[in-house]
Scaffold this active site. Sequence first.
Site, PDB file in Angstrom:
ATOM      1  N   ASN A 143      33.816 -24.377 -42.575  1.00  0.00           N
ATOM      2  CA  ASN A 143      32.945 -24.917 -41.523  1.00  0.00           C
ATOM      3  C   ASN A 143      32.148 -23.762 -40.936  1.00  0.00           C
ATOM      4  O   ASN A 143      32.659 -22.652 -40.800  1.00  0.00           O
ATOM      5  CB  ASN A 143      33.767 -25.574 -40.411  1.00  0.00           C
ATOM      6  CG  ASN A 143      32.879 -26.327 -39.432  1.00  0.00           C
ATOM      7  OD1 ASN A 143      32.389 -27.417 -39.742  1.00  0.00           O
ATOM      8  ND2 ASN A 143      32.625 -25.755 -38.260  1.00  0.00           N
TER       9      ASN A 143
ATOM     10  N   GLU B 127      28.596 -26.266 -44.162  1.00  0.00           N
ATOM     11  CA  GLU B 127      27.187 -26.116 -43.757  1.00  0.00           C
ATOM     12  C   GLU B 127      26.408 -25.171 -44.683  1.00  0.00           C
ATOM     13  O   GLU B 127      25.180 -25.242 -44.749  1.00  0.00           O
ATOM     14  CB  GLU B 127      27.088 -25.610 -42.311  1.00  0.00           C
ATOM     15  CG  GLU B 127      27.255 -26.674 -41.238  1.00  0.00           C
ATOM     16  CD  GLU B 127      28.697 -27.057 -40.937  1.00  0.00           C
ATOM     17  OE1 GLU B 127      29.620 -26.457 -41.555  1.00  0.00           O
ATOM     18  OE2 GLU B 127      28.909 -27.957 -40.107  1.00  0.00           O
TER      19      GLU B 127
ATOM     20  N   ASP C 168      23.506 -22.291 -19.841  1.00  0.00           N
ATOM     21  CA  ASP C 168      23.589 -22.920 -21.162  1.00  0.00           C
ATOM     22  C   ASP C 168      22.263 -23.520 -21.638  1.00  0.00           C
ATOM     23  O   ASP C 168      21.212 -23.242 -21.081  1.00  0.00           O
ATOM     24  CB  ASP C 168      24.735 -23.942 -21.204  1.00  0.00           C
ATOM     25  CG  ASP C 168      24.342 -25.267 -20.552  1.00  0.00           C
ATOM     26  OD1 ASP C 168      23.270 -25.340 -19.920  1.00  0.00           O
ATOM     27  OD2 ASP C 168      25.124 -26.221 -20.671  1.00  0.00           O
TER      28      ASP C 168
HETATM   29  C1  LIG Z   1      22.398 -20.731 -29.820  1.00  0.00           C
HETATM   30  C2  LIG Z   1      23.458 -21.800 -29.900  1.00  0.00           C
HETATM   31  C3  LIG Z   1      24.625 -21.681 -29.150  1.00  0.00           C
HETATM   32  C4  LIG Z   1      25.622 -22.642 -29.233  1.00  0.00           C
HETATM   33  N1  LIG Z   1      26.774 -22.488 -28.518  1.00  0.00           N
HETATM   34  C5  LIG Z   1      27.799 -23.348 -28.668  1.00  0.00           C
HETATM   35  C6  LIG Z   1      29.066 -23.105 -28.038  1.00  0.00           C
HETATM   36  O1  LIG Z   1      29.232 -22.138 -27.326  1.00  0.00           O
HETATM   37  N2  LIG Z   1      30.083 -23.988 -28.279  1.00  0.00           N
HETATM   38  C7  LIG Z   1      29.921 -25.071 -29.092  1.00  0.00           C
HETATM   39  O2  LIG Z   1      30.905 -25.794 -29.327  1.00  0.00           O
HETATM   40  N3  LIG Z   1      28.728 -25.353 -29.676  1.00  0.00           N
HETATM   41  C8  LIG Z   1      27.676 -24.505 -29.500  1.00  0.00           C
HETATM   42  N4  LIG Z   1      26.471 -24.732 -30.125  1.00  0.00           N
HETATM   43  C9  LIG Z   1      26.268 -25.988 -30.853  1.00  0.00           C
HETATM   44  C10 LIG Z   1      26.966 -26.039 -32.163  1.00  0.00           C
HETATM   45  O3  LIG Z   1      26.820 -24.873 -32.915  1.00  0.00           O
HETATM   46  C11 LIG Z   1      26.438 -27.221 -32.983  1.00  0.00           C
HETATM   47  O4  LIG Z   1      26.574 -28.402 -32.242  1.00  0.00           O
HETATM   48  C12 LIG Z   1      27.108 -27.376 -34.321  1.00  0.00           C
HETATM   49  O5  LIG Z   1      26.493 -28.430 -34.992  1.00  0.00           O
HETATM   50  C13 LIG Z   1      28.572 -27.671 -34.204  1.00  0.00           C
HETATM   51  O6  LIG Z   1      29.130 -27.570 -35.483  1.00  0.00           O
HETATM   52  P1  LIG Z   1      30.046 -28.670 -36.166  1.00  0.00           P
HETATM   53  O7  LIG Z   1      29.129 -29.778 -36.567  1.00  0.00           O
HETATM   54  O8  LIG Z   1      30.614 -27.952 -37.325  1.00  0.00           O
HETATM   55  O9  LIG Z   1      31.035 -29.106 -35.162  1.00  0.00           O
HETATM   56  C14 LIG Z   1      25.457 -23.780 -30.056  1.00  0.00           C
HETATM   57  C15 LIG Z   1      24.279 -23.901 -30.808  1.00  0.00           C
HETATM   58  C16 LIG Z   1      23.288 -22.933 -30.735  1.00  0.00           C
HETATM   59  C17 LIG Z   1      22.040 -23.071 -31.564  1.00  0.00           C
END
Ligand SMILES: Cc1cc2nc3c(=O)[nH]c(=O)nc-3n(C[C@H](O)[C@H](O)[C@H](O)COP(=O)(O)O)c2cc1C
Length: 440
Positions: free
Chosen positions: A146, A210, A259
């Site tokens: 992941n 991904e 955020d």
């Molecule tokens: C710059 C940036 C910062 C992010 N920070 C967080 C974070 O701190 N915690 C979190 O859970 N998702 C965060 N996200 C969102 C996740 O990376 C995103 O929703 C991702 O699709 C989650 O992955 P998953 O589909 O494997 O659960 C962030 C995204 C970006 C672009």
Amino acid sequence: MLADMRSVVEQFKRLDRVLSIKREVDPVDEIPSLMREAEKRAKIILFEKVKGSAFPLINNLLGSMDLLAEVFQTKREGVVREWVARVREPVEPRITDWGPVKEVLRRGEDVDLRDLPVVTHALKDAGPYITAGIVIAKDPDTGIRNVSVHRMQLKGKNNLGIRIVPNQHLGRIQDKYEKSGKDMEVAVAIGNHPFETLAAATSLSFGIDEFTISGALRREPVDLVKCDTVDLEVPVTAEIVLEGKVLAGVREKEGPFGDFMQFYVPPMDNHVLRVTAMTHRHDAIYQTIQSGSVEDIHCLALSREAKIYEAVRNTGEIQALHMAPTLFNCAIAIRKRFEGEPRDVATEAFRAYSWLKHCVVVDHDVDVFDPKDVLWALATRAKFHPGLLLIKDTTGFPRDPFHLHASKLAIDATAPMNQWGEFERKTVRNAGVMRLEDYL
Ligand SMILES: Cc1cc2nc3c(=O)[nH]c(=O)nc-3n(C[C@H](O)[C@H](O)[C@H](O)COP(=O)(O)O)c2cc1C
């Protein structure tokens, strides 16, 4: 295909889209506000000398639609279509023996995260935050990888606080490790090609790697190389990699942090990441993303825009769509064929993406990438009664103690049917053809 982040930067330099700051700058007092200035100019910013660090710093790689379009080698309007076309065929990553990210290896006591130019982004942030790291982990049951983006608070030499939202995939994986009393091995790649970052910010079904999506975007496999202290693989093209473990059963205060909504999230008991090794290129460039910036929203929005596009393209004749300046609103330009069509399009958009709070449907001559143009259509063509569609008691963004996201609004800002004579927008002769620079 530009293979890594630095070749993208070089390409943008040739296009005069990079502001290079040569003098030494401070990562607390100077860099955040200079990054804002670069964002206003829709330019990338490269800080060549950051106080307290030997690493240069890059920001705002995807800070405008033109930059994003350049990465996809298309026009702004074409980016979403390109995404949809490319991700249809996922491409498995490929394991290789070595890559530039292995040029320098520091392990154990030699690791000091404070060597990196980690930025304190907002006034009330708890401290410096790594924001552009893609976090790689494996499901202990299936071994499937992941990749996702997470903010990480720098807390010491080899210590990071990491925000893992419980229901997201990394949270589910960590839960499995924790239930069997094990730490979760992770690798954090920083300084990535935009396709890796965009893919990591995409929510796929649980159990899909991904990197198969970044491979699809690249139209070739992502090359990965094995880590030194954890059983994981990272992109060979990354600038910097941190290897480590998210500790089982340990939570520490993390935050506050400004955020993606531009609000501060309060301090929370969050996970702790202990770093065991750091590898990087000899001349590695550290990357940061400002949360809530155009770049951040682009990273989060593109896959969501694609979802909306796929849902609405059979309902209306879609010219373009865009979510800006937040993840909660979308403007969709259509060639209207009948009254009521904009409402149908907006309803489908809400169905496709539940966090969407308002959707404005405009005519094909409105630039959805320019919020001012969308406001113009609202002011000059929208008829609010009847015309507004208010959906009550529904679900939206889940972190919503004040129920601000429990209702949605669709606005038809298109001109009345068969009245184009009254509503045709004036244009000037040779618009977009003449270049002011040629006359200076
Ligand atoms: C710059 C940036 C910062 C992010 N920070 C967080 C974070 O701190 N915690 C979190 O859970 N998702 C965060 N996200 C969102 C996740 O990376 C995103 O929703 C991702 O699709 C989650 O992955 P998953 O589909 O494997 O659960 C962030 C995204 C970006 C672009």
